[in-house]
Design a protein around this motif. Structure first.
Motif, PDB file in Angstrom:
ATOM      1  N   MET A 159       1.508   6.417  12.459  1.00 33.82           N
ATOM      2  CA  MET A 159       0.271   7.442  11.958  1.00 33.82           C
ATOM      3  C   MET A 159      -0.333   6.840  12.982  1.00 33.82           C
TER       4      MET A 159
ATOM      5  N   ILE B 297       3.926   4.175  16.028  1.00 33.12           N
ATOM      6  CA  ILE B 297       4.685   5.837  15.780  1.00 33.12           C
ATOM      7  C   ILE B 297       3.337   6.121  15.954  1.00 33.12           C
ATOM      8  N   ARG B 298       3.056   7.964  16.643  1.00 31.38           N
ATOM      9  CA  ARG B 298       1.620   8.282  16.725  1.00 31.38           C
ATOM     10  C   ARG B 298       1.741   8.915  15.355  1.00 31.38           C
ATOM     11  N   ASN B 299       0.833  10.083  14.957  1.00 29.77           N
ATOM     12  CA  ASN B 299       0.821  10.945  13.933  1.00 29.77           C
ATOM     13  C   ASN B 299       1.054  11.984  14.167  1.00 29.77           C
ATOM     14  N   LEU B 300       2.524  12.932  13.544  1.00 22.88           N
ATOM     15  CA  LEU B 300       2.317  13.754  14.657  1.00 22.88           C
ATOM     16  C   LEU B 300       2.871  15.291  13.738  1.00 22.88           C
TER      17      LEU B 300
ATOM     18  N   LYS C 290       6.290   3.822   4.730  1.00 24.32           N
ATOM     19  CA  LYS C 290       7.629   3.297   4.106  1.00 24.32           C
ATOM     20  C   LYS C 290       8.696   4.552   4.347  1.00 24.32           C
TER      21      LYS C 290
ATOM     22  N   GLY D 297       1.445   5.256   0.725  1.00 29.81           N
ATOM     23  CA  GLY D 297       1.191   6.557   2.037  1.00 29.81           C
ATOM     24  C   GLY D 297       0.567   6.071   3.246  1.00 29.81           C
TER      25      GLY D 297
ATOM     26  N   MET E 183       8.554   7.631   5.753  1.00 30.93           N
ATOM     27  CA  MET E 183       9.728   8.112   6.714  1.00 30.93           C
ATOM     28  C   MET E 183      10.174   6.800   6.989  1.00 30.93           C
TER      29      MET E 183
ATOM     30  N   LYS F 132       0.760  -1.193   0.128  1.00 33.60           N
ATOM     31  CA  LYS F 132       0.040  -0.144   0.406  1.00 33.60           C
ATOM     32  C   LYS F 132       0.912   1.188  -0.067  1.00 33.60           C
TER      33      LYS F 132
ATOM     34  N   MET G 291       6.620  14.812  12.719  1.00 33.30           N
ATOM     35  CA  MET G 291       7.143  13.881  11.691  1.00 33.30           C
ATOM     36  C   MET G 291       7.254  14.792  10.584  1.00 33.30           C
ATOM     37  N   GLN G 292       5.939  15.000   9.775  1.00 29.86           N
ATOM     38  CA  GLN G 292       5.515  15.878   8.606  1.00 29.86           C
ATOM     39  C   GLN G 292       6.898  17.259   8.275  1.00 29.86           C
TER      40      GLN G 292
HETATM   41  N1  LIG Z   1       4.188   9.500  12.060  1.00 25.93           N
HETATM   42  C1  LIG Z   1       3.396  10.084  10.849  1.00 25.93           C
HETATM   43  N2  LIG Z   1       2.793  11.262  11.657  1.00 25.93           N
HETATM   44  C2  LIG Z   1       2.126  12.393  10.295  1.00 25.93           C
HETATM   45  N3  LIG Z   1       2.623  11.788   9.057  1.00 25.93           N
HETATM   46  C3  LIG Z   1       3.121  10.716   8.851  1.00 25.93           C
HETATM   47  C4  LIG Z   1       3.650   9.933   9.926  1.00 25.93           C
HETATM   48  N4  LIG Z   1       4.616   9.129   9.056  1.00 25.93           N
HETATM   49  C5  LIG Z   1       4.463   9.751   7.655  1.00 25.93           C
HETATM   50  N5  LIG Z   1       3.556  10.627   7.806  1.00 25.93           N
HETATM   51  C6  LIG Z   1       3.643  11.425   6.500  1.00 25.93           C
HETATM   52  O1  LIG Z   1       2.253  10.602   5.717  1.00 25.93           O
HETATM   53  C7  LIG Z   1       2.531  10.856   4.524  1.00 25.93           C
HETATM   54  C8  LIG Z   1       3.413   9.777   3.550  1.00 25.93           C
HETATM   55  O2  LIG Z   1       4.512   8.439   4.263  1.00 25.93           O
HETATM   56  P1  LIG Z   1       5.538   7.935   3.475  1.00 25.93           P
HETATM   57  O3  LIG Z   1       6.838   7.558   4.093  1.00 25.93           O
HETATM   58  O4  LIG Z   1       5.449   9.043   2.082  1.00 25.93           O
HETATM   59  O5  LIG Z   1       4.664   6.625   2.650  1.00 25.93           O
HETATM   60  P2  LIG Z   1       4.995   5.365   1.505  1.00 25.93           P
HETATM   61  O6  LIG Z   1       5.912   5.566   1.740  1.00 25.93           O
HETATM   62  O7  LIG Z   1       4.315   4.523   2.501  1.00 25.93           O
HETATM   63  O8  LIG Z   1       4.334   6.211   0.383  1.00 25.93           O
HETATM   64  C9  LIG Z   1       4.195  11.610   3.673  1.00 25.93           C
HETATM   65  O9  LIG Z   1       2.997  12.825   4.173  1.00 25.93           O
HETATM   66  C10 LIG Z   1       4.167  11.481   5.383  1.00 25.93           C
HETATM   67  O10 LIG Z   1       4.880  12.642   5.758  1.00 25.93           O
END
Ligand SMILES: Nc1ncnc2c1ncn2[C@@H]1O[C@H](COP(=O)(O)OP(=O)(O)O)[C@@H](O)[C@H]1O
Ligand SMILES: [Mg+2]
Length: 258
Positions: free
Chosen positions: A194, A219-222, A15, A12, A17, A10, A225-226
């Protein structure tokens, strides 16, 4: 040299991050880290300060280009970047499967099967790095399968708010097949990413997930992190009170990645 792949079919789910945070954390601890970006979106490459017009990953895998010609040093504001080398991606990587088919004879001669190509290319550089961190695209294609075959440990970020247990079970079944046939020592860790634990529904799904699988600390949605990704600032560089830093340090320690 320990090889770690971050995978989930999937998009978003966090990964890229996770790859960024893990690579910079290990590098900060003084480890020599090689990052391989196998996603043609190349988000991880750009977060590590590397932009190439055309990646040579297919040529390297096929054996036409040596390792030395495809690695690039990471670039960024923080010291840890000095310990990171990158095999960068670009849009061109989207053609990997086609190129592998065209080179089938060479691949067979070398690796026997295309799934084993990445493993074959990483074997001779074992002494050069302590860790290899691989980011993969959101689909079960050649990039992901060859990463699974090459890796010691697979990290599977999973979104708690909308994950489907069915989807994850299916993915794990595929991983198990590869484990049995190609890589019996491979380890998996499912990592809720998230997470918003204040939402009841997420809490109950997290519990459901823990009942079915061995789940790592979440890991929390924060928002920070962004910010970490957009500023290429590793989360461990944030202050002591940073929740993201607390979550990630707890995660890496629980997985023995330090
Ligand atoms: N713990 C988190 N809290 C808030 N936002 C996050 C977190 N982990 C990832 N994100 C955001 O979510 C989005 C998708 O993350 P990403 O690492 O690009 O996913 P993937 O590589 O699986 O497609 C990005 O905009 C990223 O900044
Ligand atoms: Mg990604």
């Amino acid at each position: 040299m320990k090889i770690i792949t971050v995978a989930n079919n999937k998009g978003g789910v966090g990964k890229t991050m996770q790859c960024f945070q893990l690579a910079t954390y290990l590098a900060h601890k003084g480890k020599r880290v090689l990052v391989i970006d196998l996603d043609s979106q190349a988000n991880l490459s750009s977060t590590l300060g590397v932009n190439v017009n055309r990646t040579l990953i297919p040529e390297w895998l096929i054996g036409d280009v040596p390792f030395e010609d495809i690695i690039v040093p990471a670039e960024g504001e923080y010291d840890c970047f000095d310990n990171i080398s990158v095999i960068p991606s670009s849009r061109h990587l989207a053609n990997l499967s086609k190129l592998l088919i065209l080179s089938e004879n060479e691949v067979r001669k070398d690796a026997g099967r295309k799934e084993r190509l990445l493993k074959l290319r990483l074997t001779p550089i074992k002494g050069k790095f302590d860790y290899v961190v691989i980011d993969t695209p959101p689909m079960l294609g050649d990039e992901l399968i060859m990463s699974l075959v090459a890796s010691d440990h697979i990290l599977i970020p999973t979104q708690a708010q909308d994950y489907s247990i069915d989807g994850l079970e299916e993915l794990m079944d595929t991983f198990e097949i590869i484990k049995e046939s190609e890589n019996p020592k491979m380890k998996f860790s499912i990592i809720p990413s998230m997470v918003n634990a204040r939402r009841k529904i997420e809490k109950s799904r997290l519990n459901e997930l823990s009942d079915m699988f061995n789940v790592a600390p979440p890991i929390r949605n924060l928002v920070e992190m962004q910010e970490s990704i957009s500023m290429s600032k590793p989360i461990y560089m944030m202050g002591k009170r940073s929740k993201g830093k607390q979550d990630y340090v707890q995660l890496w320690e629980s997985l023995g990645l330090n």
